[in-house]
Design a protein around this motif. Structure first.
Motif, PDB file in Angstrom:
ATOM      1  N   TYR A   1       0.836  -1.200   0.000  1.00  0.00           N
ATOM      2  CA  TYR A   1       0.000   0.000   0.000  1.00  0.00           C
ATOM      3  C   TYR A   1       0.875   1.255   0.000  1.00  0.00           C
ATOM      4  O   TYR A   1       0.619   2.209  -0.744  1.00  0.00           O
ATOM      5  CB  TYR A   1      -0.915  -0.030   1.224  1.00  0.00           C
TER       6      TYR A   1
ATOM      7  N   ARG B   1      -7.473  -1.477  -3.535  1.00  0.00           N
ATOM      8  CA  ARG B   1      -7.557  -2.883  -3.125  1.00  0.00           C
ATOM      9  C   ARG B   1      -7.329  -3.833  -4.288  1.00  0.00           C
ATOM     10  O   ARG B   1      -6.604  -4.825  -4.163  1.00  0.00           O
ATOM     11  CB  ARG B   1      -8.917  -3.165  -2.482  1.00  0.00           C
TER      12      ARG B   1
ATOM     13  N   ALA C   1      -5.295  -8.702   0.384  1.00  0.00           N
ATOM     14  CA  ALA C   1      -6.037  -7.452   0.194  1.00  0.00           C
ATOM     15  C   ALA C   1      -7.517  -7.713  -0.051  1.00  0.00           C
ATOM     16  O   ALA C   1      -8.369  -6.855   0.215  1.00  0.00           O
ATOM     17  CB  ALA C   1      -5.440  -6.657  -0.963  1.00  0.00           C
TER      18      ALA C   1
ATOM     19  N   LEU D   1      -9.961  -7.181   2.956  1.00  0.00           N
ATOM     20  CA  LEU D   1     -10.259  -5.871   3.529  1.00  0.00           C
ATOM     21  C   LEU D   1     -11.768  -5.653   3.623  1.00  0.00           C
ATOM     22  O   LEU D   1     -12.513  -5.959   2.693  1.00  0.00           O
ATOM     23  CB  LEU D   1      -9.664  -4.766   2.657  1.00  0.00           C
TER      24      LEU D   1
END
Length: 445
Positions: A43, A280, A290, A293
């Motif tokens: 990220y 994402r 991911a 999430l």
């Protein structure tokens, strides 16, 4: 004029730099070797690649207890936190990185239909995290089961459940050899690791098949350990024929959360949350975790901010689509710059007016002196004094000319000065003509 605008330009450039520079946040990541550090490093790299207004400085820690302590001590702006392990007093949730569920995967032949049936059983637990063992211990305590510190050998007491640390590669053989009766998992049910473990249990179960067991009494468990959460494993998640599980399995679990310090500005918290969800799909190409999430569950804004695991108001702004606009975010700064610029403009105008008045006064003083010389010359009969007056008139005329060349001068003031020069010279010239010039006197004709 340009010199006067320079401070305004400098002030504007400084304000623009401050408002547009990236905001750098320190993030504490853990556990070492887990999926969360890899996800948040990806990220941070994606934020740089897309040149957005947030930057992350990643600081790794071995465990989530240490990362939570870093947030609590003010050494980090963001942190990966597992609430059942350590909950920072100043931490508010932005995003749920991964939800964990506690469930048992067992051959049907083991006769395990609920957690109370674990008495006298040996449960395999993937070797690794002490936090997982602690959570399993809480559940055992809820059902009145003893859990020895070390894996027991031989026959267990009727009220004990033994936890056997085991590697994934050993699971199938351990089940067939009866070294363990079942596997207990503290994992994200949809993760590849969970699917592999359940698959190994199914393979070891043979024709009898396997079953999944959760915690039916979730309300009572959450009342005792409020930092846990309720979760559901959907029917047929692991497939099979017959399907596994046959019905939805309700259980409890924990979560890995991205938390922010409570005093982090709402706009910055909203940006961190927004970018993470927007990126994402790109992050999932590098770190499959991911896909896990999700936003924290809540019913309304009051519930979100008063829950046992409250949500940061900035993250809530994103979830409710009520993020601050640029004007709202920098309203105070905009007003301050406007006030300073207005005050500076007024000061500059006053200075210009004052300087103009000083220049005008200089010419007016010279003009007044020229008129005085004209008046004095009309009464003067001494030829030497008339010659001195003629020299002074020349000096005053030269001074007025220099001011007019170097600085803007009002035409009215300059016109009056020219009239005074001509009048004074004319008077002196006439008086000298009447009385004659002394030898060496300046020629005023």
């Amino acid at each position: 004029m340009l010199l006067g605008l320079t401070p305004v330009l400098i002030l504007g450039a400084a304000a623009a730099y401050y408002l547009t520079r990236p905001t750098t946040l320190t993030i504490a990541v853990a556990p070492s070797g887990g999926t969360e550090p890899a996800l948040l490093r990806a990220y941070a790299d994606e934020l740089v690649r897309r040149r957005v207004g947030i930057r992350l400085k990643v600081i790794p820690f071995d465990g989530v207890r240490e990362s939570a302590e870093a947030l609590n001590a003010g050494k980090a702006d963001l942190a990966v936190v597992r609430p059942d392990v350590a909950m920072p007093g100043n931490g508010l949730t932005l995003v749920v990185l991964r939800e964990l569920a506690v469930f048992v995967a067992a051959p049907i032949s083991a006769g395990i239909t609920g957690l109370p049936n674990l008495a006298g059983k040996r449960l395999g637990l993937l070797a690794g995290r002490q936090a997982d063992r602690t959570l399993v211990g809480h559940l055992a305590d809820h059902y009145g089961l003893e859990m020895p510190t070390e894996a027991a050998t031989g026959i267990l007491s009727p009220n004990a459940v033994s936890i056997v640390p085991i590697e994934e590669a050993e699971i199938e053989a351990a089940l067939r050899d009866r070294r363990i009766d079942a596997m207990i998992l503290v994992s994200t049910p949809t993760s590849p690791a969970a699917r592999r473990v359940v698959g190994l249990v199914q393979d070891a179960s043979g024709e009898d098949g396997a079953t999944l067991v959760g915690t039916a009494e979730t309300g009572a468990v959450l009342a005792r350990w409020p930092r846990l959460q309720s979760t559901t494993i959907p029917a047929s998640l692991f497939g099979g024929n017959p399907r596994l599980p046959a019905e939805d399995v309700t259980t409890v679990g924990s979560s890995y959360r991205l938390m922010a310090r409570a005093n982090l500005s709402r706009s910055v918290a909203a940006e961190v949350t927004q970018h993470l969800f927007e990126m994402r799909a790109a992050l999932a190409d590098k770190v499959p975790a991911a896909e896990s999430l999700t936003h924290p569950a809540y019913e309304d804004s009051a519930d979100a901010t008063s829950a046992r695991l409250p949500i940061h108001p900035g993250a809530l702004d994103y979830y409710e689509r009520e993020q601050e606009t640029f004007i709202e975010r920098y309203e105070s700064w905009i007003y301050l710059v406007a006030i300073l610029a207005g005050g500076f403009g007024s000061t500059l105008a006053w200075l210009r007016q004052r300087l103009g008045r000083i220049r005008r006064e200089r010419i007016e003083v010279a003009t007044t002196r020229l008129l005085e010389l004209r008046s004095d010359a009309r009464r003067e009969t001494d030829r030497g004094r008339l010659a001195t007056m003629a020299s002074e008139i020349d000096d005053l005329a030269a001074s007025i000319a220099r001011h007019a060349l170097n600085r803007p001068t009002e035409p009215r003031t300059l016109g009056a000065a020219n009239v005074a020069i001509e009048a004074a010279r004319s008077t002196v010239r006439r008086r000298i003509g009447q009385h004659g010039l002394p030898e060496g006197a300046p020629d005023v004709t």
